[in-house]
Design a protein around this motif. Structure first.
Motif, PDB file in Angstrom:
ATOM      1  N   ARG A   1     -12.559 -11.881 -10.564  1.00  0.00           N
ATOM      2  CA  ARG A   1     -11.782 -11.917 -11.677  1.00  0.00           C
ATOM      3  C   ARG A   1     -11.227 -12.978 -12.139  1.00  0.00           C
ATOM      4  N   GLN A   2     -11.207 -13.438 -13.462  1.00  0.00           N
ATOM      5  CA  GLN A   2     -11.014 -14.729 -13.947  1.00  0.00           C
ATOM      6  C   GLN A   2      -9.510 -14.837 -13.862  1.00  0.00           C
ATOM      7  N   LEU A   3      -9.167 -16.286 -13.904  1.00  0.00           N
ATOM      8  CA  LEU A   3      -7.944 -16.576 -13.809  1.00  0.00           C
ATOM      9  C   LEU A   3      -7.245 -16.485 -15.267  1.00  0.00           C
ATOM     10  N   PRO A   4      -6.197 -15.798 -15.486  1.00  0.00           N
ATOM     11  CA  PRO A   4      -5.657 -15.904 -16.812  1.00  0.00           C
ATOM     12  C   PRO A   4      -5.073 -17.419 -17.330  1.00  0.00           C
ATOM     13  N   THR A   5      -5.195 -17.449 -18.560  1.00  0.00           N
ATOM     14  CA  THR A   5      -4.672 -18.805 -19.150  1.00  0.00           C
ATOM     15  C   THR A   5      -3.321 -18.616 -19.381  1.00  0.00           C
ATOM     16  N   ALA A   6      -2.789 -17.177 -19.435  1.00  0.00           N
ATOM     17  CA  ALA A   6      -1.462 -17.198 -19.491  1.00  0.00           C
ATOM     18  C   ALA A   6      -1.210 -15.570 -19.189  1.00  0.00           C
ATOM     19  N   PHE A   7       0.041 -15.266 -19.132  1.00  0.00           N
ATOM     20  CA  PHE A   7       0.295 -13.667 -18.824  1.00  0.00           C
ATOM     21  C   PHE A   7       1.737 -13.310 -19.465  1.00  0.00           C
ATOM     22  N   ILE A   8       1.813 -11.918 -19.287  1.00  0.00           N
ATOM     23  CA  ILE A   8       3.157 -11.350 -19.591  1.00  0.00           C
ATOM     24  C   ILE A   8       3.946 -10.797 -18.635  1.00  0.00           C
ATOM     25  N   TRP A   9       4.996 -10.990 -18.239  1.00  0.00           N
ATOM     26  CA  TRP A   9       5.675 -10.292 -17.094  1.00  0.00           C
ATOM     27  C   TRP A   9       6.687  -9.624 -17.924  1.00  0.00           C
ATOM     28  N   GLU A  10       6.287  -8.054 -17.613  1.00  0.00           N
ATOM     29  CA  GLU A  10       6.990  -6.844 -18.387  1.00  0.00           C
ATOM     30  C   GLU A  10       8.248  -6.452 -17.321  1.00  0.00           C
ATOM     31  N   VAL A  11       9.434  -6.608 -17.918  1.00  0.00           N
ATOM     32  CA  VAL A  11      10.741  -6.208 -16.881  1.00  0.00           C
ATOM     33  C   VAL A  11      11.485  -5.111 -17.700  1.00  0.00           C
ATOM     34  N   ARG A  12      11.915  -4.241 -16.695  1.00  0.00           N
ATOM     35  CA  ARG A  12      13.037  -3.150 -17.213  1.00  0.00           C
ATOM     36  C   ARG A  12      14.084  -3.213 -16.442  1.00  0.00           C
ATOM     37  N   ASP A  13      15.414  -2.975 -16.937  1.00  0.00           N
ATOM     38  CA  ASP A  13      16.579  -2.827 -15.985  1.00  0.00           C
ATOM     39  C   ASP A  13      16.914  -1.589 -15.994  1.00  0.00           C
ATOM     40  N   ALA A  14      18.160  -1.157 -15.265  1.00  0.00           N
ATOM     41  CA  ALA A  14      18.535  -0.076 -14.653  1.00  0.00           C
ATOM     42  C   ALA A  14      18.842   0.824 -15.913  1.00  0.00           C
TER      43      ALA A  14
ATOM     44  N   LEU B   1       1.350 -16.218 -27.364  1.00  0.00           N
ATOM     45  CA  LEU B   1       2.434 -15.459 -26.373  1.00  0.00           C
ATOM     46  C   LEU B   1       3.827 -14.979 -27.358  1.00  0.00           C
ATOM     47  N   GLU B   2       3.997 -15.770 -28.174  1.00  0.00           N
ATOM     48  CA  GLU B   2       5.269 -15.380 -28.964  1.00  0.00           C
ATOM     49  C   GLU B   2       5.233 -13.874 -29.770  1.00  0.00           C
ATOM     50  N   PRO B   3       4.188 -13.621 -30.135  1.00  0.00           N
ATOM     51  CA  PRO B   3       4.080 -12.376 -30.914  1.00  0.00           C
ATOM     52  C   PRO B   3       4.606 -11.028 -30.097  1.00  0.00           C
ATOM     53  N   VAL B   4       3.936 -11.470 -28.651  1.00  0.00           N
ATOM     54  CA  VAL B   4       4.087 -10.259 -27.976  1.00  0.00           C
ATOM     55  C   VAL B   4       5.176 -10.405 -26.708  1.00  0.00           C
ATOM     56  N   ALA B   5       6.010 -11.446 -26.914  1.00  0.00           N
ATOM     57  CA  ALA B   5       6.973 -11.796 -25.918  1.00  0.00           C
ATOM     58  C   ALA B   5       8.306 -11.861 -26.583  1.00  0.00           C
ATOM     59  N   ASN B   6       9.427 -11.482 -25.598  1.00  0.00           N
ATOM     60  CA  ASN B   6      10.730 -11.633 -26.103  1.00  0.00           C
ATOM     61  C   ASN B   6      11.106 -13.090 -25.980  1.00  0.00           C
TER      62      ASN B   6
ATOM     63  N   ASP C   1      -0.849 -23.869 -27.815  1.00  0.00           N
ATOM     64  CA  ASP C   1      -1.580 -22.956 -28.383  1.00  0.00           C
ATOM     65  C   ASP C   1      -1.270 -21.622 -27.680  1.00  0.00           C
ATOM     66  N   ALA C   2      -1.072 -21.781 -26.316  1.00  0.00           N
ATOM     67  CA  ALA C   2      -0.604 -20.510 -25.605  1.00  0.00           C
ATOM     68  C   ALA C   2       0.862 -20.181 -25.864  1.00  0.00           C
ATOM     69  N   ALA C   3       1.833 -21.017 -25.997  1.00  0.00           N
ATOM     70  CA  ALA C   3       3.139 -20.417 -26.490  1.00  0.00           C
ATOM     71  C   ALA C   3       3.038 -19.591 -27.813  1.00  0.00           C
TER      72      ALA C   3
ATOM     73  N   LEU D   1       4.412 -16.429 -20.057  1.00  0.00           N
ATOM     74  CA  LEU D   1       4.425 -17.592 -19.277  1.00  0.00           C
ATOM     75  C   LEU D   1       2.856 -18.242 -19.382  1.00  0.00           C
ATOM     76  N   PHE D   2       3.026 -19.597 -19.276  1.00  0.00           N
ATOM     77  CA  PHE D   2       1.644 -20.458 -19.425  1.00  0.00           C
ATOM     78  C   PHE D   2       1.928 -21.389 -18.260  1.00  0.00           C
ATOM     79  N   GLY D   3       1.038 -22.251 -17.874  1.00  0.00           N
ATOM     80  CA  GLY D   3       0.929 -23.204 -16.696  1.00  0.00           C
ATOM     81  C   GLY D   3      -0.108 -24.351 -17.145  1.00  0.00           C
ATOM     82  N   VAL D   4       0.473 -25.522 -17.201  1.00  0.00           N
ATOM     83  CA  VAL D   4      -0.328 -26.788 -17.333  1.00  0.00           C
ATOM     84  C   VAL D   4      -0.427 -27.616 -16.420  1.00  0.00           C
ATOM     85  N   THR D   5      -1.771 -28.514 -16.247  1.00  0.00           N
ATOM     86  CA  THR D   5      -1.899 -29.459 -15.083  1.00  0.00           C
ATOM     87  C   THR D   5      -2.157 -30.778 -15.591  1.00  0.00           C
ATOM     88  N   ILE D   6      -1.560 -31.830 -14.931  1.00  0.00           N
ATOM     89  CA  ILE D   6      -2.019 -33.176 -15.081  1.00  0.00           C
ATOM     90  C   ILE D   6      -3.630 -33.526 -14.743  1.00  0.00           C
TER      91      ILE D   6
END
Length: 535
Positions: free
Chosen positions: A189-202, A240-245, A235-237, A211-216
């Motif tokens: 399973r390939q590691l993602p370059t970014a991902f979406i955390w989908e949340v719901r409240d009560a 992500l922006e069209p599908v993320a709040n 590029d990641a941001a 969320l993205f993650g970059v390394t020196i």
């Protein structure tokens, strides 16, 4: 326990997105979830507000970075993965929408990682097992992850129950950069370059958090490819922006780089950073850049409120000390104790009481790689002085390669015997040599040329002067024979630029080696502990 759901993609989207949706009220007791198979490419569903929700949703990020030890440090006063597990559970009880993240550097360096168990070097096994049990959900690569050999890193990826995000890091395979992967049930399973955390409240409010993650790129390997972290993050941001709040970032960069990135991404309210080992929080415009202390002495808790109607984001960040005030999670503590027993049994072969206080310092002893590989530090001077003290006859100087110091941190307060094993996990013998001045000068010159690497030398009674090297305050004489003590690795010919420097070299006139474990020179850590006890 967190579960992971598929997130659909734009057809043109090159990022691999995964979603992470927590189940309300369910607690993680053993491992974080396995990532799903990368989803098919299709149009993403949009977050819609309904009459059932108020459009306001709150989430929590628990952030740690640069964690090399699973057990508490400073005599049990600070840190400890078992305490982090409890803190995570407490936060989940406050808000089930809590994400536990690690901003790089945890597989190396560590004392345990250098030890052999079941025939192999441990190399981060203890970290993965403990963090799995603590409930870690998302990690990124730090520069020290690539201290491991290629196969060792792959084994740790396969063992990890948490997600890895790799926005600017790739695996070089046959000269071609490809995504790193983890094997789950025989499936790559390939590691993602970014991902979406989908949340719901009560009340039914939902939100997507990107969320993205970059390394020196400070640890080059021929099997690792780094793209520019700034461009990769931008590029990641943008994708992500069209599908993320809201979009947030995990970074393992120097602080000055984090601040630059924050200026480039004003729409990203939070960068959770690593690489620097002292806690800090900075604001660039409306962007928060936060780093906790290394080894989980502290953790950052970020409470974020998102208004999905207006797009407004409210953020409150709290630096939480990880101390005995936070009780251990029993299950994680059992894992930590198991690995500590393994460590203590091995170290007990060198020193009788690993947890005895052998030294105290109010001034931090600097073993950070950024310091000790670029200049003389007080920690380097302390170790070199201990080496000179262990010599069987008076020496003209002591030298060792700074790469032997692997703590990448500072020591302060009470120093335990085991702390010196953390500083010098590889150990090694100390040898006394008679060396002609011309060869010594060449070795010292190359040590200076190795600035920025582990081949940079630390020394005692040696220093560069305006007209050349000084030995005990006197100019180095090329024809003079000097009596020097050094670590055995330095005379192996394996250090950068010093392939010629072996005991067979004609200008190495004599080598005196320790004959038994009773000799303080038999293990450099034993010599440093003996020196420490003199004060």
């Amino acid at each position: 326990m967190q579960t992971l759901k598929r997130l659909s993609f734009f057809l043109a989207l090159s990022l691999i997105f995964w979603t992470c949706t927590p189940k309300t009220g369910q607690k993680t007791t053993e491992t974080a979830p396995q990532p799903p198979t990368p989803p098919a490419v299709e149009e993403p569903a949009k977050v819609e507000n309904t009459a059932e929700n108020d459009g306001i949703i709150e989430v929590i990020f628990l952030q740690i970075n640069d964690v090399y030890e699973i057990a508490p440090l400073q005599g049990g006063k600070v840190g400890g993965v078992a305490r982090l597990a409890t803190l995570y559970q407490q936060l989940k009880e406050e808000n089930p929408n809590t994400l536990f993240v690690l901003s790089g550097d945890f597989l190396s360096p560590s004392l345990l990682g250098t030890l052999k168990y079941q025939g192999n070097r441990i190399k981060g096994r203890q970290m993965v097992e403990a963090l799995n049990a603590a409930g870690l959900q998302v990690a990124i690569f730090g520069n020290h992850e690539f201290d491991l050999k290629e196969g060792e890193l792959q084994a740790r990826l396969n063992e990890s129950g948490f997600m890895w995000v790799a926005t600017n890091v790739r695996h070089m395979v046959n000269g071609k950069p490809e995504p790193f992967y983890k094997e789950v049930g025989g499936e790559k399973r390939q590691l993602p370059t970014a991902f979406i955390w989908e949340v719901r409240d009560a009340d039914g409010t939902t939100a997507n958090i990107g969320l993205f993650g970059v390394t020196i790129n400070s640890n080059p390997k021929d099997w690792v490819y780094y793209s520019d972290p700034f461009q990769a993050a931008q590029d990641a941001a943008a994708k992500l922006e069209p599908v993320a709040n809201v979009v947030v970032g995990l970074t393992h960069l120097e602080l000055v780089q984090d601040l630059k990135l924050a200026g480039m991404l004003p729409q990203v309210p939070l960068l959770m950073g690593g690489h620097d080992h002292d806690n800090s929080i900075d604001t660039v415009g409306s962007v928060i850049v936060a780093k906790a202390d290394a080894n989980a002495k502290t953790a950052y808790v970020h409470r974020m409120k998102i208004n999905t109607h207006t797009g407004e984001v409210f953020l409150r960040s709290e630096l939480v000390p990880v101390t005995a005030a936070i009780p251990d999670d029993p299950g994680v503590k059992g894992i930590v104790d198991k690995w500590q027993r393994i460590q203590d049994e091995i170290i007990g072969q060198v020193v009788d009481d690993p947890y005895a206080v052998v030294y105290h310092t109010d001034v931090p002893l600097d073993g950070r790689e950024s310091s000790i590989r670029n200049g003389q530090t007080n920690l380097g001077a302390f170790i070199a002085a201990a080496m000179a003290n262990a010599a069987k006859k008076p020496v003209d100087g002591a030298i060792f390669n700074s790469g032997g110091v692997r703590i990448d941190d500072q020591l302060q307060g009470d120093i335990l015997a085991i702390d010196w094993f953390r500083v010098l996990p590889f150990g090694g013998q100390l040898w006394e040599i008679d060396i002609r001045g011309s060869l010594l000068q060449k070795v010292l010159d190359i040590g200076q040329e190795n600035k920025g690497t582990g081949g940079y030398l630390q020394w005692h009674d040696i220093q560069p002067g305006p007209g050349g090297w000084l030995i005990k305050g006197q100019p180095l004489e090329p024809d003079h024979v000097y009596h020097i003590i050094l670590n055995d690795f330095l005379l192996s010919g394996h250090e950068t630029g010093l392939g010629f420097f072996t005991e067979e070299h004609p200008d190495v006139l004599k080598v005196d080696k320790p004959a038994s474990g009773e000799d303080a020179r038999y293990d450099v850590r034993k010599a440093v502990i003996m020196w420490s006890r003199r004060f």
